[in-house]
Design a protein around this motif. Structure first.
Motif, mmCIF file in Angstrom:
data_model
loop_
_atom_site.group_PDB
_atom_site.id
_atom_site.type_symbol
_atom_site.label_atom_id
_atom_site.label_comp_id
_atom_site.label_asym_id
_atom_site.label_seq_id
_atom_site.Cartn_x
_atom_site.Cartn_y
_atom_site.Cartn_z
ATOM 1 N N ALA A 103 -3.061 2.738 -6.972
ATOM 2 C CA ALA A 103 -4.015 2.178 -6.027
ATOM 3 C C ALA A 103 -5.140 1.962 -6.780
ATOM 4 N N ALA A 104 -5.804 2.687 -7.309
ATOM 5 C CA ALA A 104 -7.249 2.618 -8.085
ATOM 6 C C ALA A 104 -6.877 1.554 -9.014
ATOM 7 N N LEU A 105 -5.926 1.597 -9.943
ATOM 8 C CA LEU A 105 -5.676 0.668 -11.048
ATOM 9 C C LEU A 105 -5.345 -0.785 -10.339
ATOM 10 N N LEU A 106 -4.676 -0.929 -9.472
ATOM 11 C CA LEU A 106 -4.428 -2.132 -8.884
ATOM 12 C C LEU A 106 -5.715 -2.669 -8.121
ATOM 13 N N THR A 107 -6.520 -1.927 -7.527
ATOM 14 C CA THR A 107 -8.062 -2.431 -7.039
ATOM 15 C C THR A 107 -8.671 -2.863 -8.359
ATOM 16 N N HIS B 110 -0.116 -2.924 -0.007
ATOM 17 C CA HIS B 110 -1.489 -2.608 -0.355
ATOM 18 C C HIS B 110 -2.426 -2.339 0.655
ATOM 19 N N GLY B 111 -2.329 -2.951 1.661
ATOM 20 C CA GLY B 111 -3.320 -2.601 2.887
ATOM 21 C C GLY B 111 -3.049 -1.206 3.301
ATOM 22 N N ALA B 112 -1.883 -0.500 3.059
ATOM 23 C CA ALA B 112 -1.942 0.941 3.623
ATOM 24 C C ALA B 112 -2.766 1.919 2.389
ATOM 25 N N ALA B 113 -2.494 1.250 1.281
ATOM 26 C CA ALA B 113 -3.049 1.899 0.127
ATOM 27 C C ALA B 113 -4.706 1.837 0.244
ATOM 28 N N ASN B 114 -5.141 0.820 0.888
ATOM 29 C CA ASN B 114 -6.655 0.624 1.091
ATOM 30 C C ASN B 114 -7.005 1.613 2.113
ATOM 31 N N VAL C 151 -5.479 4.564 3.248
ATOM 32 C CA VAL C 151 -5.401 5.704 2.649
ATOM 33 C C VAL C 151 -6.802 5.944 2.099
ATOM 34 N N ARG C 152 -7.216 5.256 1.109
ATOM 35 C CA ARG C 152 -8.282 5.182 0.305
ATOM 36 C C ARG C 152 -9.570 5.446 1.199
ATOM 37 N N ALA C 153 -9.676 4.707 2.341
ATOM 38 C CA ALA C 153 -10.724 4.481 3.128
ATOM 39 C C ALA C 153 -10.785 5.858 4.083
ATOM 40 N N GLY C 154 -9.605 6.571 4.150
ATOM 41 C CA GLY C 154 -9.711 7.632 5.011
ATOM 42 C C GLY C 154 -9.317 7.256 6.331
#
Length: 144
Positions: free
Chosen positions: A57-61, A114-118, A120-123
């Motif tokens: 996810a971080a790499l994709l961002t 990708h929205g789910a990854a965002n 998760v990252r946002a808590g």
């Protein structure tokens, strides 16, 4: 310094890293058994796809921030085609909707993953719930 001896720019470095992650992901996804009922096959594909998205996810961002528009999607052509083939098979089996273009349904799966990854990252989405949320959301999009 050493990295920039191999890569002219940060974008080149990030693209190379993303390509490496996609190659590794392709090994995982190409080994999946997608035979049988398209709904079950989709569940298996989504579970593996979610794991790969969560790992990178971080790499994709980073890639979306420095690569030209459309390049990330271009690099995802192989996984997108696998998804499209499975959706078309599900449409032929009568289990996936046919009233929307396959390309749109593939894009929706991409956006949800990708929205789910965002989230998760946002808590806002617990990591242990994400795979189930992704699968239920995408299945709801694919069926009418």
């Amino acid at each position: 310094m050493t990295l920039y001896g191999h890569f002219r720019t940060r974008a080149d470095l990030i693209e190379a890293a993303l390509m490496d992650a996609l190659r590794a992901g392709e090994e995982t996804l190409s080994s999946l058994d997608l035979a049988g009922d398209a709904r079950d096959a989709m569940t298996r594909l989504l579970a593996s796809s979610w794991e790969l998205v969560a790992e990178s996810a971080a790499l994709l961002t980073a890639a979306e921030g420095v690569l030209p528009a459309g390049r990330v999607r271009e690099l995802h052509a192989e996984p997108a085609e696998r998804m499209a083939e499975l959706i078309r098979r599900g449409q032929e089996q009568g289990v996936f909707r046919t009233d929307l273009p396959t390309t749109w349904l593939v894009s929706m799966t991409h956006y949800i993953l990708h929205g789910a990854a965002n989230e998760v990252r946002a808590g806002r989405l617990p990591p242990h719930d994400a795979a189930d949320v992704v699968a239920k959301s995408i299945h709801s999009v694919l069926t009418s």
